[in-house]
Enzyme design. Structure first.
Site, PDB file in Angstrom:
ATOM      1  N   SER A 159       0.799  -1.226   0.000  1.00  0.00           N
ATOM      2  CA  SER A 159       0.000   0.000   0.000  1.00  0.00           C
ATOM      3  C   SER A 159       0.835   1.280   0.000  1.00  0.00           C
ATOM      4  CB  SER A 159      -0.953   0.019   1.193  1.00  0.00           C
ATOM      5  OG  SER A 159      -0.236   0.200   2.396  1.00  0.00           O
ATOM      6  N   LYS A 198       1.207   4.418   6.971  1.00  0.00           N
ATOM      7  CA  LYS A 198       0.486   5.255   6.000  1.00  0.00           C
ATOM      8  C   LYS A 198       1.031   6.676   6.028  1.00  0.00           C
ATOM      9  CE  LYS A 198      -2.521   1.960   5.095  1.00  0.00           C
ATOM     10  NZ  LYS A 198      -2.438   1.175   3.885  1.00  0.00           N
TER      11      LYS A 198
END
Length: 195
Positions: free
Chosen positions: A59, A99
């Site tokens: 991701s 993230k």
């Protein structure tokens, strides 16, 4: 007289051997003492100042890759837009997340999934670090206001990232941010990351 000389020579030899053994043991003791203090110092630094974490998944491509080892600093808790953070907030994946912070408390975030752009407080963001335009919608309706004390995070691989666009992750409470990614240790050392 000869016995006295032999005794003196033997005594000197014994004394010399004991002195040599004593120096060797002293060296070993000092070396072990230094080694123990060095290990304790390293443990202290990596439990208080830095943590080492691994990236799991794709991701954050192209910035970070599956298996990368990162140092995370937890000392400076001020979180800014663009920081890469490690999140420990409970989620449906039951694992920490790595993230990028897109918006902070008080920001308005608007995502246009047709042209893949993101606006923060009405300003279109230039994001050189993303793999592709943002087309994966999630299940929120935009624009959104990020509550104070929370952040909105996304992966750099926008179309393959389970992040704040989904209610199961949602806004991230800043208290659950373990820290900011500081350095990539493995496989290729990198000191800092683009914002």
């Amino acid at each position: 007289m000869r016995n006295n000389e032999e005794f003196t020579v033997n005594f000197n030899e014994d004394s010399s051997k004991k002195s040599k053994r004593s120096r060797i043991w002293k060296f070993i003791y000092e070396w072990l003492d230094s080694l123990i203090y060095a290990i304790l110092l390293i443990l202290l630094v990596f439990t208080v100042f830095f943590r080492v974490v691994s990236v799991d998944g794709d991701s954050m491509n192209p910035t970070l890759f599956d298996g990368d080892r990162l140092t995370v600093t937890a000392i400076n808790k001020s979180i800014d837009r663009g920081d890469i953070v490690v999140i420990t907030q409970p989620n449906s994946l039951n694992e920490p997340l790595v993230k990028r912070v897109i918006a902070v408390g008080g920001d308005e975030i608007d995502i246009d999934f047709n042209d893949g752009t993101i606006k923060i407080n009405g300003i279109t963001q230039t994001e050189s670090y993303v793999l592709d335009e943002t087309n994966l919608m999630g299940d929120f309706v935009y624009p959104l206001i990020v509550p104070q004390g929370y952040v909105f995070v996304m992966g750099d691989n926008r179309n393959n990232s389970y992040d704040s666009r989904f209610r199961a992750i949602g806004f991230i409470d800043e208290r659950y941010i373990l820290g900011k990614v500081h350095t990539r240790l493995y496989p290729n050392f990198k000191w800092s990351f683009d914002k």
